[in-house]
Structure formats: structure tokens, C-alpha cells
Design a protein around this motif. Structure first.
Motif, PDB file in Angstrom:
ATOM      1  N   LEU A  20     -46.510 -48.389  68.292  1.00 36.76           N
ATOM      2  CA  LEU A  20     -46.422 -47.096  68.967  1.00 36.76           C
ATOM      3  C   LEU A  20     -47.796 -46.647  69.452  1.00 36.76           C
ATOM      4  N   HIS A  21     -48.808 -46.826  68.621  1.00 40.55           N
ATOM      5  CA  HIS A  21     -50.173 -46.441  68.991  1.00 40.55           C
ATOM      6  C   HIS A  21     -50.663 -47.201  70.216  1.00 40.55           C
ATOM      7  N   THR A  22     -50.394 -48.463  70.270  1.00 40.09           N
ATOM      8  CA  THR A  22     -50.976 -49.270  71.349  1.00 40.09           C
ATOM      9  C   THR A  22     -50.149 -49.286  72.623  1.00 40.09           C
ATOM     10  N   GLY A  23     -48.851 -48.986  72.533  1.00 37.29           N
ATOM     11  CA  GLY A  23     -48.035 -49.096  73.737  1.00 37.29           C
ATOM     12  C   GLY A  23     -47.119 -47.931  74.021  1.00 37.29           C
ATOM     13  N   GLY A  24     -47.078 -46.959  73.123  1.00 29.85           N
ATOM     14  CA  GLY A  24     -46.188 -45.831  73.314  1.00 29.85           C
ATOM     15  C   GLY A  24     -44.755 -46.161  72.924  1.00 29.85           C
ATOM     16  N   ALA A  93     -62.528 -39.311  61.108  1.00 28.74           N
ATOM     17  CA  ALA A  93     -62.872 -40.733  60.978  1.00 28.74           C
ATOM     18  C   ALA A  93     -61.692 -41.642  61.308  1.00 28.74           C
ATOM     19  N   GLN A  94     -60.462 -41.144  61.148  1.00 27.39           N
ATOM     20  CA  GLN A  94     -59.285 -41.969  61.421  1.00 27.39           C
ATOM     21  C   GLN A  94     -59.209 -42.417  62.876  1.00 27.39           C
ATOM     22  N   TYR A  95     -59.873 -41.692  63.770  1.00 29.20           N
ATOM     23  CA  TYR A  95     -59.778 -42.028  65.188  1.00 29.20           C
ATOM     24  C   TYR A  95     -60.636 -43.204  65.585  1.00 29.20           C
ATOM     25  N   GLY A  96     -61.710 -43.461  64.871  1.00 25.05           N
ATOM     26  CA  GLY A  96     -62.570 -44.573  65.244  1.00 25.05           C
ATOM     27  C   GLY A  96     -63.197 -44.329  66.598  1.00 25.05           C
ATOM     28  N   SER A 100     -58.890 -45.913  70.214  1.00 25.23           N
ATOM     29  CA  SER A 100     -57.990 -45.503  69.143  1.00 25.23           C
ATOM     30  C   SER A 100     -57.550 -44.054  69.320  1.00 25.23           C
ATOM     31  N   TYR A 101     -58.475 -43.196  69.732  1.00 19.89           N
ATOM     32  CA  TYR A 101     -58.134 -41.789  69.968  1.00 19.89           C
ATOM     33  C   TYR A 101     -57.120 -41.676  71.103  1.00 19.89           C
ATOM     34  N   ALA A 102     -57.364 -42.391  72.191  1.00 19.25           N
ATOM     35  CA  ALA A 102     -56.436 -42.360  73.320  1.00 19.25           C
ATOM     36  C   ALA A 102     -55.059 -42.882  72.901  1.00 19.25           C
ATOM     37  N   ASP A 103     -55.038 -43.933  72.083  1.00 24.38           N
ATOM     38  CA  ASP A 103     -53.764 -44.457  71.588  1.00 24.38           C
ATOM     39  C   ASP A 103     -53.035 -43.411  70.743  1.00 24.38           C
ATOM     40  N   LEU A 154     -62.614 -32.495  69.280  1.00 24.37           N
ATOM     41  CA  LEU A 154     -62.129 -33.868  69.452  1.00 24.37           C
ATOM     42  C   LEU A 154     -61.808 -34.157  70.913  1.00 24.37           C
ATOM     43  N   LEU A 155     -61.172 -33.208  71.573  1.00 21.84           N
ATOM     44  CA  LEU A 155     -60.825 -33.404  72.978  1.00 21.84           C
ATOM     45  C   LEU A 155     -62.088 -33.510  73.840  1.00 21.84           C
ATOM     46  N   TRP A 156     -63.045 -32.626  73.627  1.00 21.01           N
ATOM     47  CA  TRP A 156     -64.273 -32.688  74.425  1.00 21.01           C
ATOM     48  C   TRP A 156     -65.026 -33.984  74.160  1.00 21.01           C
TER      49      TRP A 156
END
Length: 184
Positions: A20-24, A93-96, A100-103, A154-156
Motif C-alpha cells: 500500500l505504501h509503495t503503490g497505493g 523518524a518513521q518517515y525516513g 517514504s514520506y510521499a509513500d 512535516l509538510l513544509w
């Protein structure tokens, strides 16, 4: 006769969350999950029902993990603004990196479409605010303000991810608590 492969549901849900993270949501198929889990698509359908139920279970699994991590970091959070910042840096930290954040935004899209996920999101915001209020020992509602500022931070960061997310969040939140939430 070959042994049947036993994979716990939680492990399969972890793998499904990765898909789900990598492809939706469109990438989360029983065929894709079979490929990464080594289980037969028919077995996965038996265990998780249809695609909608699988997606829902994955989202609930992700919320379980986030709530567990929030509680763990919250219990260890030190009092004071520095403790509040460290708590949010730990969650960041979970976002890396930016990929990863975009995923993770692909998962957020599904959360926003799922009523139970939205409910859990509201409850998570309240939990964050309680933990942050305890750390800050400041005016009522300061924790919710800091949680909101953190999400914006996080968004900025995502538009200019030159620094590691944890470094950027620490810098920005420290500036915020020292200029806006400083004790009177």
C-alpha cells in the motif's frame, strides 16, 4: 506432502502495508500480496475476504502500530518543551526520507476515505495533545497547537527535504516552543 506455509496475519498485514505504501490502493491486490508473502491468492482471500476488507484491515493494522508507537514514546517523554519536541521527533523518524514520506501520503489518502480511520485519526490527535500537554505543563490546549504545528512542519519539510526529517523537525519545533509556547 509439502507443508503448508504458516504466516501470521500480522506479518501478512505488514507486507500488505508495504504494498500500500509503495503503490497505493490500486497496487494492493491479492496477486501482489501473494507474491510478497509466498501465500496463495486463494488462501489470502479466505483469510481476509475481499479487497475492501483487506484494505480496511491493513489500515486498522497501521493505526494499531501508530497508536502503540505513540504510547511507547509518550510514556518515555520527558517533561518540558524539550521532552515534547523529542516525542514528536521520535514519531517523525518513521518517515525516513522523502520517498517514504510521499509513500505514506498514499496511505493517508485511504485513511481519509475510511470512516473508522478518520475516527481513529481524531482519537490519535487527542492522544497526542494529552501527551504534549503533559510534557509542556503549559496553558490548556498547547499540546493540540504543537501537534498541529508539527504536522505542518512535516509538510513544509517535504517541499525541501535537504535535511533529515528528524533534524528539520527538531529545529523547527524547538524554534516554535521557544518563541510561541515559552513560559510567561
Amino acid at each position: 506432502m509439502p507443508r503448508r506455509k504458516q504466516v501470521p496475519d500480522a506479518d501478512v498485514l505488514d507486507l500488505a502495508l508495504g504494498v500500500l505504501h509503495t503503490g497505493g490502493a490500486q497496487a494492493l491486490t491479492f496477486a501482489a500480496l501473494a507474491e510478497v508473502s509466498g501465500l496463495a491468492p486463494a488462501t489470502l482471500v479466505q483469510r481476509f475476504g475481499g479487497k475492501a476488507e483487506l484494505l480496511h484491515r491493513v489500515l486498522m493494522h497501521a493505526w494499531d502500530q501508530l497508536e502503540w508507537r505513540t504510547a511507547e514514546l509518550g510514556e518515555a517523554a520527558a517533561p518540558g518543551p524539550e521532552g515534547a519536541v523529542a516525542f514528536l521527533v521520535g514519531l517523525s523518524a518513521q518517515y525516513g526520507g522523502i520517498d517514504s514520506y510521499a509513500d505514506a501520503l498514499l496511505v493517508l489518502r485511504e485513511d481519509l476515505l475510511d470512516p473508522e480511520s478518520r475516527r481513529r485519526g481524531r482519537e490519535w490527535k487527542e492522544a497526542l495533545a494529552r501527551i504534549l500537554d503533559t510534557c509542556l505543563e503549559g496553558p490548556p490546549g498547547a499540546g493540540a497547537v504543537l501537534a498541529t504545528y508539527w504536522q505542518g512542519t512535516l509538510l513544509w519539510w517535504s517541499f525541501d527535504p535537504a535535511l533529515p526529517v528528524t533534524e528539520y523537525v527538531r529545529r523547527e519545533l524547538t524554534a516554535f516552543v521557544t518563541t510561541v509556547l515559552r513560559p510567561a
